[in-house]
Design an enzyme around this catalytic site. Structure first.
Site, PDB file in Angstrom:
ATOM      1  N   GLY A   1      -2.144   5.710   8.516  1.00  0.00           N
ATOM      2  CA  GLY A   1      -3.041   6.863   8.600  1.00  0.00           C
ATOM      3  C   GLY A   1      -2.765   7.725   7.385  1.00  0.00           C
ATOM      4  O   GLY A   1      -2.546   7.205   6.289  1.00  0.00           O
ATOM      5  N   GLU A   2      -2.709   9.010   7.581  1.00  0.00           N
ATOM      6  CA  GLU A   2      -2.410   9.910   6.469  1.00  0.00           C
ATOM      7  C   GLU A   2      -1.128  10.647   6.846  1.00  0.00           C
ATOM      8  O   GLU A   2      -1.111  11.438   7.785  1.00  0.00           O
ATOM      9  CB  GLU A   2      -3.585  10.863   6.245  1.00  0.00           C
ATOM     10  CG  GLU A   2      -3.757  11.284   4.797  1.00  0.00           C
ATOM     11  CD  GLU A   2      -2.731  12.324   4.392  1.00  0.00           C
ATOM     12  OE1 GLU A   2      -2.142  12.203   3.293  1.00  0.00           O
ATOM     13  OE2 GLU A   2      -2.488  13.250   5.192  1.00  0.00           O
ATOM     14  N   SER A   3      -0.064  10.358   6.108  1.00  0.00           N
ATOM     15  CA  SER A   3       1.249  10.779   6.587  1.00  0.00           C
ATOM     16  C   SER A   3       1.446  12.295   6.604  1.00  0.00           C
ATOM     17  O   SER A   3       2.193  12.807   7.443  1.00  0.00           O
ATOM     18  CB  SER A   3       2.353  10.094   5.781  1.00  0.00           C
ATOM     19  OG  SER A   3       2.183  10.341   4.411  1.00  0.00           O
TER      20      SER A   3
ATOM     21  N   CYS B   1       2.975   1.475   6.950  1.00  0.00           N
ATOM     22  CA  CYS B   1       2.289   2.292   5.951  1.00  0.00           C
ATOM     23  C   CYS B   1       2.649   3.773   6.101  1.00  0.00           C
ATOM     24  O   CYS B   1       3.771   4.142   5.801  1.00  0.00           O
ATOM     25  CB  CYS B   1       0.794   2.024   6.010  1.00  0.00           C
ATOM     26  SG  CYS B   1       0.010   2.333   4.434  1.00  0.00           S
TER      27      CYS B   1
ATOM     28  N   ARG C   1       4.536   7.360  -2.377  1.00  0.00           N
ATOM     29  CA  ARG C   1       3.238   7.230  -1.702  1.00  0.00           C
ATOM     30  C   ARG C   1       2.181   6.721  -2.678  1.00  0.00           C
ATOM     31  O   ARG C   1       2.293   6.901  -3.884  1.00  0.00           O
ATOM     32  CB  ARG C   1       2.790   8.591  -1.154  1.00  0.00           C
ATOM     33  CG  ARG C   1       3.711   9.113  -0.080  1.00  0.00           C
ATOM     34  CD  ARG C   1       3.270  10.488   0.378  1.00  0.00           C
ATOM     35  NE  ARG C   1       1.940  10.455   0.982  1.00  0.00           N
ATOM     36  CZ  ARG C   1       1.250  11.548   1.268  1.00  0.00           C
ATOM     37  NH1 ARG C   1       1.729  12.741   0.996  1.00  0.00           N
ATOM     38  NH2 ARG C   1       0.059  11.440   1.816  1.00  0.00           N
TER      39      ARG C   1
ATOM     40  N   ILE D   1      -3.470  -0.640   2.120  1.00  0.00           N
ATOM     41  CA  ILE D   1      -4.491   0.418   2.007  1.00  0.00           C
ATOM     42  C   ILE D   1      -3.799   1.699   1.541  1.00  0.00           C
ATOM     43  O   ILE D   1      -3.057   2.326   2.292  1.00  0.00           O
ATOM     44  CB  ILE D   1      -5.186   0.662   3.369  1.00  0.00           C
ATOM     45  CG1 ILE D   1      -5.800  -0.645   3.892  1.00  0.00           C
ATOM     46  CG2 ILE D   1      -6.256   1.752   3.238  1.00  0.00           C
ATOM     47  CD1 ILE D   1      -6.247  -0.582   5.339  1.00  0.00           C
ATOM     48  N   ARG D   2      -4.020   2.057   0.295  1.00  0.00           N
ATOM     49  CA  ARG D   2      -3.336   3.217  -0.306  1.00  0.00           C
ATOM     50  C   ARG D   2      -1.850   3.199   0.100  1.00  0.00           C
ATOM     51  O   ARG D   2      -1.300   4.189   0.606  1.00  0.00           O
ATOM     52  CB  ARG D   2      -3.998   4.532   0.111  1.00  0.00           C
ATOM     53  CG  ARG D   2      -5.467   4.590  -0.284  1.00  0.00           C
ATOM     54  CD  ARG D   2      -6.006   5.987  -0.218  1.00  0.00           C
ATOM     55  NE  ARG D   2      -5.419   6.794  -1.290  1.00  0.00           N
ATOM     56  CZ  ARG D   2      -5.306   8.117  -1.248  1.00  0.00           C
ATOM     57  NH1 ARG D   2      -5.730   8.787  -0.214  1.00  0.00           N
ATOM     58  NH2 ARG D   2      -4.784   8.766  -2.256  1.00  0.00           N
TER      59      ARG D   2
ATOM     60  N   HIS E   1      -0.502  -3.623   6.670  1.00  0.00           N
ATOM     61  CA  HIS E   1      -1.029  -3.422   8.028  1.00  0.00           C
ATOM     62  C   HIS E   1      -1.151  -4.759   8.770  1.00  0.00           C
ATOM     63  O   HIS E   1      -2.213  -5.365   8.762  1.00  0.00           O
ATOM     64  CB  HIS E   1      -2.436  -2.804   7.948  1.00  0.00           C
ATOM     65  CG  HIS E   1      -2.458  -1.385   7.509  1.00  0.00           C
ATOM     66  ND1 HIS E   1      -2.564  -0.340   8.400  1.00  0.00           N
ATOM     67  CD2 HIS E   1      -2.394  -0.825   6.282  1.00  0.00           C
ATOM     68  CE1 HIS E   1      -2.557   0.805   7.745  1.00  0.00           C
ATOM     69  NE2 HIS E   1      -2.458   0.542   6.452  1.00  0.00           N
TER      70      HIS E   1
ATOM     71  N   GLU F   1      -1.474  -5.339  11.812  1.00  0.00           N
ATOM     72  CA  GLU F   1      -2.354  -5.249  12.996  1.00  0.00           C
ATOM     73  C   GLU F   1      -3.808  -5.540  12.631  1.00  0.00           C
ATOM     74  O   GLU F   1      -4.650  -5.667  13.502  1.00  0.00           O
ATOM     75  CB  GLU F   1      -2.213  -3.861  13.648  1.00  0.00           C
ATOM     76  CG  GLU F   1      -2.912  -2.700  12.952  1.00  0.00           C
ATOM     77  CD  GLU F   1      -2.216  -2.209  11.675  1.00  0.00           C
ATOM     78  OE1 GLU F   1      -1.203  -2.817  11.267  1.00  0.00           O
ATOM     79  OE2 GLU F   1      -2.725  -1.246  11.076  1.00  0.00           O
TER      80      GLU F   1
HETATM   81  N1  GLN Z   1      -1.639   6.808   1.600  1.00  0.00           N
HETATM   82  C1  GLN Z   1      -1.290   7.177   2.946  1.00  0.00           C
HETATM   83  C2  GLN Z   1      -0.231   8.265   2.939  1.00  0.00           C
HETATM   84  O1  GLN Z   1       0.357   8.519   1.946  1.00  0.00           O
HETATM   85  C3  GLN Z   1      -0.824   5.975   3.746  1.00  0.00           C
HETATM   86  C4  GLN Z   1      -1.942   4.979   3.867  1.00  0.00           C
HETATM   87  C5  GLN Z   1      -1.916   4.138   5.100  1.00  0.00           C
HETATM   88  O2  GLN Z   1      -1.244   4.416   6.079  1.00  0.00           O
HETATM   89  N2  GLN Z   1      -2.740   3.106   5.080  1.00  0.00           N
HETATM   90  O3  GLN Z   1      -0.001   8.879   3.935  1.00  0.00           O
END
Ligand code: GLN
Length: 210
Positions: free
Chosen positions: A56-58, A88, A119, A149-150, A185, A187
């Site tokens: 997600g977005e940490s 992630c 990150r 993903i990022r 990921h 999952e």
């Molecule tokens: N880029 C996100 C972060 O820094 C992590 C990306 C992800 O969980 N797929 O929080």
């Protein structure tokens, strides 16, 4: 009811459901033979045999953890022996150190694992990619089709951290005792091997030790 530690016992995995793809994690836990449930309160954390922190977005997840008192509950659960798997953003949240830079900005982490993470380490223009990576500790022959993903990477790991997998010479899978992290990921690819490893090699043995 079978007892914890016995093979027939369904391991209870709490999947943090603040943000991100927690439903896909629940399905993968179920496929791996575990019993998944969503975690949104400190009380729910207590009943988990093991915990998953999804992507997600940490920064956002970190703020929500503090707001709902989950940061304290997660640290307590870990100190009483509950294993945690972070994917992630979940990996970022488990790290003791985040590399300085614009992305650092007052980020809350649980500070449990002796790693430094960077990150969004693969650059913004390639926010998302797939790669085959081998994780010999889990499967010596068949690589994982890893979705990034990022994604973050581990730039430094303490002596008690086992490095389990790399991509482009960067550390992306690691374990320190009952903490497991992957920058990709699992999952999202119908591949239950990471979850089965977590359930059977980390959570199940921990049940008899607690
Ligand atoms: N880029 C996100 C972060 O820094 C992590 C990306 C992800 O969980 N797929 O929080």
């Amino acid at each position: 009811m079978s007892e914890p530690g016995k093979l027939a016992y369904k391991i209870k995995i709490g999947v943090l459901a603040m943000q991100g793809d927690f439903d896909a994690h629940c399905k993968t836990v179920e496929d791996a033979g575990g019993y998944p449930f969503l975690v949104r309160t400190p009380q729910e954390i207590v009943s988990a045999d093991g915990l998953i922190l999804p992507g997600g977005e940490s920064t956002t997840i970190g703020k929500l953890l503090v707001r709902y008192g989950l940061d304290k509950a997660l640290k307590e659960a870990h100190s009483s022996g509950t294993p945690v798997y972070g994917t992630c953003a979940g990996m970022i949240l488990l790290a003791k150190r985040i590399e300085s830079g614009a992305e650092r900005g007052g980020q809350t982490t649980l500070g449990l694992m002796d790693i430094t993470v960077a990150r969004n380490a693969f650059g913004r223009q390639v926010d998302s990619f797939e790669s085959d990576i081998l994780v010999p500790e889990i499967d010596e022959k068949e690589p994982f089709r890893a979705v990034f993903i990022r994604a973050p990477i581990i730039t430094e790991a303490g002596p008690s951290v086992n490095i389990l997998g790399c991509v482009q010479d960067k550390i992306v899978v690691a374990r320190q005792g009952n903490l497991l992290v992957s920058a990709f990921h699992p999952e999202l690819t119908n591949d239950g091997r990471m979850h089965r490893y977590f359930l059977n090699e980390i959570v199940r043995p921990s049940l008899t030790e607690r």
